[in-house]
Design a protein around this motif. Structure first.
Motif, mmCIF file in Angstrom:
data_model
loop_
_atom_site.group_PDB
_atom_site.id
_atom_site.type_symbol
_atom_site.label_atom_id
_atom_site.label_comp_id
_atom_site.label_asym_id
_atom_site.label_seq_id
_atom_site.Cartn_x
_atom_site.Cartn_y
_atom_site.Cartn_z
ATOM 1 N N GLU A 110 -10.383 -25.949 -27.954
ATOM 2 C CA GLU A 110 -10.786 -26.198 -29.345
ATOM 3 C C GLU A 110 -11.575 -25.003 -29.853
ATOM 4 N N ASP A 111 -11.373 -24.670 -31.129
ATOM 5 C CA ASP A 111 -12.184 -23.623 -31.743
ATOM 6 C C ASP A 111 -12.339 -23.905 -33.232
ATOM 7 N N GLU A 112 -13.162 -23.082 -33.878
ATOM 8 C CA GLU A 112 -13.503 -23.327 -35.288
ATOM 9 C C GLU A 112 -13.290 -22.046 -36.094
ATOM 10 N N GLN A 113 -12.767 -22.234 -37.307
ATOM 11 C CA GLN A 113 -12.529 -21.101 -38.191
ATOM 12 C C GLN A 113 -12.932 -21.491 -39.606
ATOM 13 N N ALA A 114 -13.950 -20.819 -40.115
ATOM 14 C CA ALA A 114 -14.412 -21.032 -41.493
ATOM 15 C C ALA A 114 -14.657 -22.515 -41.800
ATOM 16 N N GLY A 115 -15.259 -23.206 -40.851
ATOM 17 C CA GLY A 115 -15.597 -24.607 -41.082
ATOM 18 C C GLY A 115 -14.499 -25.574 -40.724
ATOM 19 N N THR A 116 -13.330 -25.062 -40.303
ATOM 20 C CA THR A 116 -12.221 -25.932 -39.913
ATOM 21 C C THR A 116 -12.051 -25.876 -38.396
ATOM 22 N N TRP A 117 -12.007 -27.055 -37.785
ATOM 23 C CA TRP A 117 -11.858 -27.142 -36.329
ATOM 24 C C TRP A 117 -10.382 -27.377 -35.965
ATOM 25 N N PHE A 118 -9.941 -26.696 -34.855
ATOM 26 C CA PHE A 118 -8.569 -26.831 -34.394
ATOM 27 C C PHE A 118 -8.531 -27.228 -32.925
ATOM 28 N N ASP A 119 -7.580 -28.101 -32.640
ATOM 29 C CA ASP A 119 -7.254 -28.429 -31.254
ATOM 30 C C ASP A 119 -6.013 -27.614 -30.920
ATOM 31 N N ASN A 120 -6.139 -26.614 -30.027
ATOM 32 C CA ASN A 120 -5.068 -25.655 -29.755
ATOM 33 C C ASN A 120 -4.399 -25.947 -28.407
ATOM 34 N N ILE A 121 -3.084 -25.960 -28.450
ATOM 35 C CA ILE A 121 -2.307 -26.083 -27.216
ATOM 36 C C ILE A 121 -1.442 -24.831 -27.091
ATOM 37 N N VAL A 122 -1.589 -24.149 -25.970
ATOM 38 C CA VAL A 122 -0.776 -22.954 -25.693
ATOM 39 C C VAL A 122 0.173 -23.326 -24.549
#
Length: 393
Positions: free
Chosen positions: A76-88
């Motif tokens: 998980e990470d955050e960009q400009a106040g938006t959080w993402f659940d990332n699957i690679v």
């Protein structure tokens, strides 16, 4: 190809396929819109160049790991106040080598916000429970106090254990002024404040301003929360101190304040002021209940002291009356003793008078007999008989 495109665009998540260099091989429309690009421009771009530096470094490190290990990664990470659940996820060729990775990013901002809200709620609940527990223990200790001073000290120590400061004020008879009764602030801070403002907590009084915050608290008989301590302090301190109030509140750590009246019925016994950097408006209710319990204890102490004073006065009056009765009894006993002496004297006087009368009567009769005697022997015999008759020889 149209089927693959349709499948890619079906979810609202960001989906893209990139090679080991970060070149976007395929992507859905949601991913292109995220970067404000058309899909035909987005495909072929290097994804690491489109992300902010820190996020690019973070995601590239995980993508490189997948290329190296061939195992999927989820972060998980955050960009400009938006959080993402990332699957690679790795994509292998016929020989089993990882030739590209599928990047799936789901917007979980709402979930994160809910988690943060729940976490804050749990923290507030735990904090509130801790406050109620401490205030409950302080209330029990206050109920055992025997003097107002003991109550003030117990209050201060309890509130200080929560990380706050407290001040207790008692109103003047006409409620026009507040008299400082107890404070938990650091003595050095109080000295600095006194030097800055000229106000002494030992000798000065705080005016209750018409229409001011304190008067409103007393009128409503309910606790009030304020995140603007400068407003209250500007009402009670001299106008000349006005420019220094912000500096004063900052140096003493007074950021948020709860004013809780100490009220029993219609009578105002005082004012409890609690200050701290992390006080919440939600704490007002707990402090209000605590202040009410404290006021009841103050009233009980006052009634106890009045009863003790009355008992002491009554005991003094009883002792005084007992002394008076003892004195009167002694005087009566002395009078009775004097009366007995007089009665004894009268009795003896009567006895002496009666004896003298009898003696004179006997002597008179003896004289008459002696006059009739013809010889000396008759005279002597008559005298002897009369004297013997009187009991003498």
């Amino acid at each position: 190809e149209e089927m693959i495109r349709a499948l890619l665009n079906a979810p609202a998540d960001l989906v893209m396929l990139v090679d080991i260099h970060g070149i976007v091989l395929e992507a859905n429309d949601a991913a292109a819109r995220r970067f404000d690009m058309r899909i035909d421009k987005f495909v072929g771009s290097i994804i690491w160049d489109l992300l902010p530096a820190e996020q690019s470094k973070f995601r590239k490190a995980h993508a490189d790991r997948v290329f190296e290990t061939g195992s999927p990664v989820r972060v998980e990470d955050e960009q400009a106040g938006t959080w993402f659940d990332n699957i690679v996820y790795p994509v292998h060729d016929a020989q089993g080598e990882t030739v590209s990775v599928a990047l799936l990013a789901r917007d979980i901002t709402h979930r994160k916000q809910m988690e943060a809200k729940l976490r804050r709620s749990l923290e507030e609940t735990e904090r509130g429970q801790q406050m109620l527990l401490v205030l409950s223990q302080v209330t029990q200790a206050v109920q055992r106090a025997k003097t107002p001073e003991e109550i003030y000290q117990t209050i201060g120590e309890g509130i200080a254990s929560l990380g706050y400061d407290a001040a207790v004020f008692t109103p003047a008879a006409n409620q026009a002024y507040l008299i400082p009764a107890y404070m938990t602030y650091d003595p050095s801070d109080l000295q600095a404040a006194e030097k800055m403002t000229g106000f002494s907590t030992e000798s000065d009084r705080l005016p209750v301003v018409d229409g001011g915050l304190v008067e409103q608290v007393f009128a409503a008989k309910k606790a009030v929360y304020s995140a603007e301590p400068e407003r209250y302090m500007s009402q009670v301190l001299p106008a000349s101190v006005g420019p220094l109030i912000e500096q004063l509140t900052s140096s003493m750590g007074i950021e948020r304040v709860i004013h809780a009246p100490l009220v029993v019925g219609d009578e105002i016994l005082g004012l409890l002021v609690v200050t701290g950097s992390d006080l919440r408006e939600a704490d007002t209710q707990a402090m209000s209940v605590f202040a009410s319990q404290t006021a009841i204890s103050l009233e009980n102490v006052r009634l106890f002291q009045e009863a003790r004073t009355w008992a002491a006065e009554l005991e003094g009056r009883v002792a005084e009356r007992t002394g008076e009765l003892a004195s009167a009894n002694m005087e009566l006993e002395a009078a009775l003793a004097d009366r007995k002496k007089v009665e004894d004297t009268v009795r003896r006087s009567r006895e002496d008078t009666l004896r003298s009368y009898r003696l004179l009567l006997a002597l008179s009769q003896a004289a008459e007999t002696v006059q009739r005697a013809r010889t000396s022997e008759e005279v002597f015999r008559t005298i002897g008989d009369q004297v013997a008759g009187l009991g003498y020889r």
